[in-house]
Design a protein around this motif. Sequence first.
Motif, PDB file in Angstrom:
ATOM      1  N   MET A   1       4.834 -15.707 -35.114  1.00 28.88           N
ATOM      2  CA  MET A   1       4.592 -15.727 -33.681  1.00 28.88           C
ATOM      3  C   MET A   1       4.855 -14.338 -33.114  1.00 28.88           C
ATOM      4  SD  MET A   1       6.503 -17.987 -30.807  1.00 28.88           S
ATOM      5  CE  MET A   1       6.320 -17.620 -29.102  1.00 28.88           C
ATOM      6  N   ILE A   2       4.038 -13.946 -32.139  1.00 25.42           N
ATOM      7  CA  ILE A   2       4.296 -12.735 -31.365  1.00 25.42           C
ATOM      8  C   ILE A   2       4.337 -13.121 -29.888  1.00 25.42           C
ATOM      9  CG2 ILE A   2       3.242 -11.174 -33.046  1.00 25.42           C
ATOM     10  CD1 ILE A   2       0.818 -10.992 -31.097  1.00 25.42           C
ATOM     11  N   VAL A   3       4.962 -12.275 -29.103  1.00 29.70           N
ATOM     12  CA  VAL A   3       5.053 -12.492 -27.658  1.00 29.70           C
ATOM     13  C   VAL A   3       4.445 -11.284 -26.957  1.00 29.70           C
ATOM     14  CG1 VAL A   3       6.628 -12.762 -25.695  1.00 29.70           C
ATOM     15  CG2 VAL A   3       7.102 -13.940 -27.853  1.00 29.70           C
ATOM     16  N   ASP A   4       3.555 -11.567 -26.035  1.00 23.98           N
ATOM     17  CA  ASP A   4       2.955 -10.539 -25.182  1.00 23.98           C
ATOM     18  C   ASP A   4       3.764 -10.530 -23.892  1.00 23.98           C
ATOM     19  OD1 ASP A   4       1.316  -8.887 -23.668  1.00 23.98           O
ATOM     20  OD2 ASP A   4      -0.503 -10.051 -24.017  1.00 23.98           O
ATOM     21  N   LEU A   5       4.567  -9.496 -23.707  1.00 19.39           N
ATOM     22  CA  LEU A   5       5.421  -9.343 -22.524  1.00 19.39           C
ATOM     23  C   LEU A   5       4.693  -8.452 -21.542  1.00 19.39           C
ATOM     24  CD1 LEU A   5       8.183  -9.480 -20.998  1.00 19.39           C
ATOM     25  CD2 LEU A   5       8.811  -7.435 -22.278  1.00 19.39           C
ATOM     26  N   ARG A   6       4.515  -8.939 -20.326  1.00 17.98           N
ATOM     27  CA  ARG A   6       3.808  -8.183 -19.293  1.00 17.98           C
ATOM     28  C   ARG A   6       4.733  -8.016 -18.089  1.00 17.98           C
ATOM     29  NH1 ARG A   6      -1.874  -7.525 -19.879  1.00 17.98           N
ATOM     30  NH2 ARG A   6      -2.232  -7.955 -22.066  1.00 17.98           N
ATOM     31  N   ILE A   7       4.777  -6.786 -17.579  1.00 22.34           N
ATOM     32  CA  ILE A   7       5.615  -6.460 -16.430  1.00 22.34           C
ATOM     33  C   ILE A   7       4.734  -5.748 -15.415  1.00 22.34           C
ATOM     34  CG2 ILE A   7       7.674  -5.253 -15.615  1.00 22.34           C
ATOM     35  CD1 ILE A   7       8.596  -5.281 -18.624  1.00 22.34           C
ATOM     36  N   TYR A   8       4.571  -6.336 -14.244  1.00 21.56           N
ATOM     37  CA  TYR A   8       3.729  -5.772 -13.197  1.00 21.56           C
ATOM     38  C   TYR A   8       4.598  -5.471 -11.988  1.00 21.56           C
ATOM     39  CZ  TYR A   8      -0.244  -7.801 -15.790  1.00 21.56           C
ATOM     40  OH  TYR A   8      -1.153  -8.130 -16.746  1.00 21.56           O
ATOM     41  N   THR A   9       4.387  -4.309 -11.391  1.00 19.53           N
ATOM     42  CA  THR A   9       5.122  -3.908 -10.196  1.00 19.53           C
ATOM     43  C   THR A   9       4.137  -3.780  -9.044  1.00 19.53           C
ATOM     44  OG1 THR A   9       6.677  -2.686 -11.583  1.00 19.53           O
ATOM     45  CG2 THR A   9       6.710  -2.209  -9.220  1.00 19.53           C
ATOM     46  N   THR A  10       4.454  -4.440  -7.933  1.00 16.14           N
ATOM     47  CA  THR A  10       3.593  -4.388  -6.758  1.00 16.14           C
ATOM     48  C   THR A  10       4.139  -3.371  -5.754  1.00 16.14           C
ATOM     49  OG1 THR A  10       4.770  -6.054  -5.446  1.00 16.14           O
ATOM     50  CG2 THR A  10       3.105  -6.866  -6.996  1.00 16.14           C
ATOM     51  N   LEU A  11       3.300  -3.038  -4.811  1.00 12.04           N
ATOM     52  CA  LEU A  11       3.771  -2.244  -3.680  1.00 12.04           C
ATOM     53  C   LEU A  11       4.836  -3.050  -2.935  1.00 12.04           C
ATOM     54  CD1 LEU A  11       0.344  -0.958  -2.412  1.00 12.04           C
ATOM     55  CD2 LEU A  11       2.224   0.476  -3.232  1.00 12.04           C
ATOM     56  N   ASN A  36      -0.332 -20.673 -24.059  1.00 12.08           N
ATOM     57  CA  ASN A  36       1.097 -20.766 -24.332  1.00 12.08           C
ATOM     58  C   ASN A  36       1.917 -19.802 -23.480  1.00 12.08           C
ATOM     59  OD1 ASN A  36       3.503 -21.487 -25.553  1.00 12.08           O
ATOM     60  ND2 ASN A  36       3.168 -20.234 -27.360  1.00 12.08           N
ATOM     61  N   CYS A  37       2.093 -20.137 -22.206  1.00 11.34           N
ATOM     62  CA  CYS A  37       2.928 -19.319 -21.336  1.00 11.34           C
ATOM     63  C   CYS A  37       4.395 -19.640 -21.622  1.00 11.34           C
ATOM     64  CB  CYS A  37       2.616 -19.580 -19.866  1.00 11.34           C
ATOM     65  SG  CYS A  37       3.563 -18.512 -18.753  1.00 11.34           S
ATOM     66  N   LEU A  38       5.164 -18.614 -21.956  1.00 12.47           N
ATOM     67  CA  LEU A  38       6.583 -18.801 -22.273  1.00 12.47           C
ATOM     68  C   LEU A  38       7.471 -18.599 -21.053  1.00 12.47           C
ATOM     69  CD1 LEU A  38       6.638 -16.852 -25.656  1.00 12.47           C
ATOM     70  CD2 LEU A  38       6.318 -19.315 -25.287  1.00 12.47           C
ATOM     71  N   GLY A  39       6.909 -18.035 -20.006  1.00  9.85           N
ATOM     72  CA  GLY A  39       7.680 -17.831 -18.785  1.00  9.85           C
ATOM     73  C   GLY A  39       6.925 -16.941 -17.821  1.00  9.85           C
ATOM     74  N   TRP A  40       7.129 -17.178 -16.535  1.00 12.15           N
ATOM     75  CA  TRP A  40       6.490 -16.391 -15.468  1.00 12.15           C
ATOM     76  C   TRP A  40       7.523 -16.263 -14.355  1.00 12.15           C
ATOM     77  CZ3 TRP A  40       4.291 -14.798 -11.033  1.00 12.15           C
ATOM     78  CH2 TRP A  40       3.097 -14.077 -11.102  1.00 12.15           C
ATOM     79  N   TYR A  41       7.980 -15.043 -14.107  1.00 12.48           N
ATOM     80  CA  TYR A  41       9.135 -14.822 -13.242  1.00 12.48           C
ATOM     81  C   TYR A  41       8.905 -13.681 -12.258  1.00 12.48           C
ATOM     82  CZ  TYR A  41      11.162 -17.187 -17.269  1.00 12.48           C
ATOM     83  OH  TYR A  41      11.417 -18.066 -18.287  1.00 12.48           O
ATOM     84  N   GLY A  56       2.905 -16.538 -25.704  1.00 10.54           N
ATOM     85  CA  GLY A  56       3.109 -16.636 -27.141  1.00 10.54           C
ATOM     86  C   GLY A  56       1.794 -16.823 -27.877  1.00 10.54           C
ATOM     87  N   TYR A  57       1.686 -16.166 -29.038  1.00  9.50           N
ATOM     88  CA  TYR A  57       0.490 -16.261 -29.884  1.00  9.50           C
ATOM     89  C   TYR A  57       0.919 -16.412 -31.333  1.00  9.50           C
ATOM     90  CZ  TYR A  57      -1.695 -14.226 -25.763  1.00  9.50           C
ATOM     91  OH  TYR A  57      -2.115 -13.983 -24.480  1.00  9.50           O
ATOM     92  N   ASP A  59      -0.414 -14.868 -33.856  1.00  8.23           N
ATOM     93  CA  ASP A  59      -0.429 -13.517 -34.413  1.00  8.23           C
ATOM     94  C   ASP A  59      -1.328 -12.648 -33.537  1.00  8.23           C
ATOM     95  OD1 ASP A  59      -3.141 -14.115 -35.209  1.00  8.23           O
ATOM     96  OD2 ASP A  59      -2.374 -14.923 -37.091  1.00  8.23           O
ATOM     97  N   GLN A  60      -1.484 -11.375 -33.908  1.00 11.11           N
ATOM     98  CA  GLN A  60      -2.282 -10.458 -33.095  1.00 11.11           C
ATOM     99  C   GLN A  60      -3.752 -10.893 -33.035  1.00 11.11           C
ATOM    100  OE1 GLN A  60      -1.077  -8.214 -31.141  1.00 11.11           O
ATOM    101  NE2 GLN A  60      -2.961  -7.260 -30.476  1.00 11.11           N
ATOM    102  N   GLY A  61      -4.273 -11.428 -34.132  1.00  8.00           N
ATOM    103  CA  GLY A  61      -5.654 -11.908 -34.136  1.00  8.00           C
ATOM    104  C   GLY A  61      -5.864 -13.040 -33.145  1.00  8.00           C
ATOM    105  N   ASP A  62      -4.908 -13.959 -33.083  1.00  7.73           N
ATOM    106  CA  ASP A  62      -4.967 -15.067 -32.130  1.00  7.73           C
ATOM    107  C   ASP A  62      -4.977 -14.518 -30.709  1.00  7.73           C
ATOM    108  OD1 ASP A  62      -4.747 -17.754 -31.084  1.00  7.73           O
ATOM    109  OD2 ASP A  62      -2.567 -17.492 -30.958  1.00  7.73           O
ATOM    110  N   ARG A  63      -4.109 -13.548 -30.454  1.00  4.53           N
ATOM    111  CA  ARG A  63      -4.050 -12.929 -29.121  1.00  4.53           C
ATOM    112  C   ARG A  63      -5.386 -12.280 -28.762  1.00  4.53           C
ATOM    113  NH1 ARG A  63      -3.338  -7.748 -27.343  1.00  4.53           N
ATOM    114  NH2 ARG A  63      -2.483  -7.560 -25.252  1.00  4.53           N
TER     115      ARG A  63
END
Length: 110
Positions: A1-11, A36-41, A56-57, A59-63
């Motif tokens: 399993m891999i996790v794609d972590l995304r961090i977005y900053t707004t104005l 497969n959302c593991l969290g949204w904060y 969550g994925y 593997d990279q191919g799945d993502r």
Amino acid sequence: MIVDLRIYTTLPNRLPEFVALYEAKAWPLQLKYLENCLGWYTTVEGELNTVVHMWGYADQGDRERRRAAMAADPAWGDYLREAGERGLLIRMQNRILKPTAFFEARRAGR
């Protein structure tokens, strides 16, 4: 399993607008394609005006397959266009994470 972590900053003061737009237009599409959302904060302390979400994925191919399918959906393009036109984001970060062996062993033992 891999996790794609995304961090977005707004104005400043635009976080509620970004979250509302995301919930209305992006969330349904991401649930459909990425599943497969593991969290949204949103942050309450530390760097403010920040959204953190993890997917969550297998593997990279799945993502790559899932994200390509989502990118091909015209509704995803509409969302990206609208988010860009509103000028809500000042920074987007992305990290691909993999679990350590001891964490995987712990999860397997549950």
